[in-house]
Each structure stands twice: as structure tokens, then as C-alpha cells.
Design a protein around this motif. Structure first.
Motif, mmCIF file in Angstrom:
data_model
loop_
_atom_site.group_PDB
_atom_site.id
_atom_site.type_symbol
_atom_site.label_atom_id
_atom_site.label_comp_id
_atom_site.label_asym_id
_atom_site.label_seq_id
_atom_site.Cartn_x
_atom_site.Cartn_y
_atom_site.Cartn_z
ATOM 1 N N LYS A 185 0.828 -1.205 0.000
ATOM 2 C CA LYS A 185 0.000 0.000 0.000
ATOM 3 C C LYS A 185 0.864 1.256 0.000
ATOM 4 O O LYS A 185 0.496 2.276 -0.545
ATOM 5 C CB LYS A 185 -0.938 0.000 1.198
ATOM 6 N N GLN A 186 2.028 1.178 0.638
ATOM 7 C CA GLN A 186 2.904 2.332 0.649
ATOM 8 C C GLN A 186 4.357 1.906 0.731
ATOM 9 O O GLN A 186 4.673 0.827 1.201
ATOM 10 C CB GLN A 186 2.577 3.267 1.816
ATOM 11 N N VAL A 187 5.207 2.793 0.253
ATOM 12 C CA VAL A 187 6.651 2.645 0.393
ATOM 13 C C VAL A 187 7.134 3.906 1.074
ATOM 14 O O VAL A 187 6.767 5.019 0.663
ATOM 15 C CB VAL A 187 7.332 2.474 -0.990
ATOM 16 N N VAL A 188 7.925 3.760 2.137
ATOM 17 C CA VAL A 188 8.439 4.905 2.881
ATOM 18 C C VAL A 188 9.881 5.152 2.453
ATOM 19 O O VAL A 188 10.713 4.255 2.514
ATOM 20 C CB VAL A 188 8.372 4.659 4.401
ATOM 21 N N LEU A 189 10.144 6.371 1.996
ATOM 22 C CA LEU A 189 11.490 6.775 1.587
ATOM 23 C C LEU A 189 12.045 7.726 2.635
ATOM 24 O O LEU A 189 11.460 8.779 2.908
ATOM 25 C CB LEU A 189 11.437 7.451 0.212
ATOM 26 N N GLU A 190 13.156 7.338 3.240
ATOM 27 C CA GLU A 190 13.774 8.146 4.288
ATOM 28 C C GLU A 190 15.124 8.653 3.810
ATOM 29 O O GLU A 190 15.684 8.121 2.872
ATOM 30 C CB GLU A 190 13.939 7.313 5.558
ATOM 31 N N GLY A 191 15.636 9.669 4.474
ATOM 32 C CA GLY A 191 16.963 10.168 4.118
ATOM 33 C C GLY A 191 17.106 11.669 4.267
ATOM 34 O O GLY A 191 18.214 12.170 4.356
ATOM 35 N N HIS A 192 15.990 12.395 4.298
ATOM 36 C CA HIS A 192 16.073 13.830 4.543
ATOM 37 C C HIS A 192 16.449 14.062 6.005
ATOM 38 O O HIS A 192 16.051 13.305 6.885
ATOM 39 C CB HIS A 192 14.730 14.518 4.238
ATOM 40 N N GLU A 193 17.202 15.114 6.257
ATOM 41 C CA GLU A 193 17.621 15.449 7.618
ATOM 42 C C GLU A 193 16.514 16.140 8.404
ATOM 43 O O GLU A 193 16.529 16.165 9.624
ATOM 44 C CB GLU A 193 18.849 16.368 7.567
ATOM 45 N N GLY A 194 15.550 16.720 7.706
ATOM 46 C CA GLY A 194 14.456 17.424 8.371
ATOM 47 C C GLY A 194 13.188 17.264 7.562
ATOM 48 O O GLY A 194 13.024 16.303 6.811
ATOM 49 N N ALA A 195 12.295 18.233 7.717
ATOM 50 C CA ALA A 195 11.010 18.197 7.022
ATOM 51 C C ALA A 195 11.202 18.159 5.510
ATOM 52 O O ALA A 195 12.148 18.736 4.971
ATOM 53 C CB ALA A 195 10.181 19.422 7.396
ATOM 54 N N VAL A 196 10.296 17.462 4.831
ATOM 55 C CA VAL A 196 10.280 17.433 3.369
ATOM 56 C C VAL A 196 9.108 18.306 2.928
ATOM 57 O O VAL A 196 7.964 18.029 3.267
ATOM 58 C CB VAL A 196 10.125 15.995 2.815
ATOM 59 N N ARG A 197 9.405 19.379 2.211
ATOM 60 C CA ARG A 197 8.379 20.357 1.843
ATOM 61 C C ARG A 197 7.629 20.012 0.559
ATOM 62 O O ARG A 197 6.492 20.427 0.372
ATOM 63 C CB ARG A 197 9.012 21.745 1.687
ATOM 64 N N SER A 198 8.271 19.257 -0.330
ATOM 65 C CA SER A 198 7.640 18.976 -1.617
ATOM 66 C C SER A 198 8.182 17.678 -2.201
ATOM 67 O O SER A 198 9.357 17.345 -2.011
ATOM 68 C CB SER A 198 7.910 20.133 -2.584
ATOM 69 N N ALA A 199 7.312 16.953 -2.911
ATOM 70 C CA ALA A 199 7.718 15.753 -3.634
ATOM 71 C C ALA A 199 6.787 15.585 -4.828
ATOM 72 O O ALA A 199 5.570 15.750 -4.697
ATOM 73 C CB ALA A 199 7.659 14.516 -2.742
ATOM 74 N N VAL A 200 7.365 15.302 -5.983
ATOM 75 C CA VAL A 200 6.580 15.107 -7.205
ATOM 76 C C VAL A 200 7.202 13.976 -8.027
ATOM 77 O O VAL A 200 8.378 13.684 -7.901
ATOM 78 C CB VAL A 200 6.502 16.385 -8.080
ATOM 79 N N PHE A 201 6.368 13.368 -8.867
ATOM 80 C CA PHE A 201 6.852 12.400 -9.842
ATOM 81 C C PHE A 201 7.345 13.147 -11.073
ATOM 82 O O PHE A 201 6.700 14.101 -11.516
ATOM 83 C CB PHE A 201 5.719 11.466 -10.294
ATOM 84 N N CYS A 202 8.453 12.700 -11.620
ATOM 85 C CA CYS A 202 8.946 13.203 -12.910
ATOM 86 C C CYS A 202 9.180 11.980 -13.792
ATOM 87 O O CYS A 202 9.810 11.022 -13.363
ATOM 88 C CB CYS A 202 10.252 13.963 -12.747
ATOM 89 N N VAL A 203 8.658 12.032 -15.000
ATOM 90 C CA VAL A 203 8.844 10.935 -15.939
ATOM 91 C C VAL A 203 9.644 11.474 -17.112
ATOM 92 O O VAL A 203 9.238 12.429 -17.762
ATOM 93 C CB VAL A 203 7.490 10.369 -16.425
#
Length: 101
Positions: free
Chosen positions: A72-90
Motif C-alpha cells: 500500500k505504501q513505500v516509505v522513503l527516508e533520508g532527509h535530515e528534516g522536514a520534506v516540503r515537496s515531492a513530485v513524480f517526474c517521468v
């Protein structure tokens, strides 16, 4: 027509805008959600949160056999703090998620 919302309570919700009702609660982050975005061609949503994670949600209806269901979901970690934006790019048939803190 579908809409996805992210909230201060950490929830990510899919809505049916024609019926004006919630389709499904996709899940929750451990902090406010700052960004949500649909994939252009696949039944996927990406979300970004103050909890420092990017999550990819599968919004396709589950198959009759639960063993065939994708996660149902995949969690991607690695940012040191808050993540403000995420988008798909093809690009050239390759799917990439771009995120920023």
C-alpha cells in the motif's frame, strides 16, 4: 475525477470529487503533510511530510487475492528534516521522485 489531500494531522486521503465523498484513507505520516501529487499515468500518489519522509501510495483497488496486492505504501527516508515537496517526474520512460526539504 479524483483528488488527494494531505493534512496537518498527517493523513493522506483520496476523494471522489463527483460524489463529494472520501474514497479511502491512504494512511498517515507522523507529522503534517506539506505536499501530495498524483503520478500522471500510474495509480500512485507521492506525499511529503514534516516527519522527514516521502511516501509513495498505491491507489489502485486491491485484487481479490490479497497475496497479489502490491504494498500500500513505500516509505522513503533520508532527509535530515522536514520534506516540503515531492513530485513524480517521468523522463525517457524512467520514473523519478524529486523531493526537497
Amino acid at each position: 475525477l479524483r483528488l488527494v489531500s494531505g493534512s496537518d494531522d498527517g493523513t493522506v486521503v483520496e476523494w471522489d470529487t463527483v460524489a463529494c465523498k472520501q474514497v479511502q484513507l491512504l494512511g498517515e505520516h507522523d507529522g503534517p503533510v506539506y505536499s501530495v501529487s498524483f503520478h500522471l499515468t500510474l495509480p500512485k500518489v507521492v506525499s511529503a511530510s514534516a516527519d522527514g519522509t516521502v511516501r509513495v501510495w498505491n491507489v489502485e483497488p486491491p485484487p481479490d487475492d490479497p497475496d497479489l496486492a502490491p504494498p500500500k505504501q513505500v516509505v522513503l527516508e533520508g532527509h535530515e528534516g522536514a520534506v516540503r515537496s515531492a513530485v513524480f517526474c517521468v523522463s525517457s520512460g524512467v520514473d523519478v521522485i524529486v523531493s526537497c526539504g
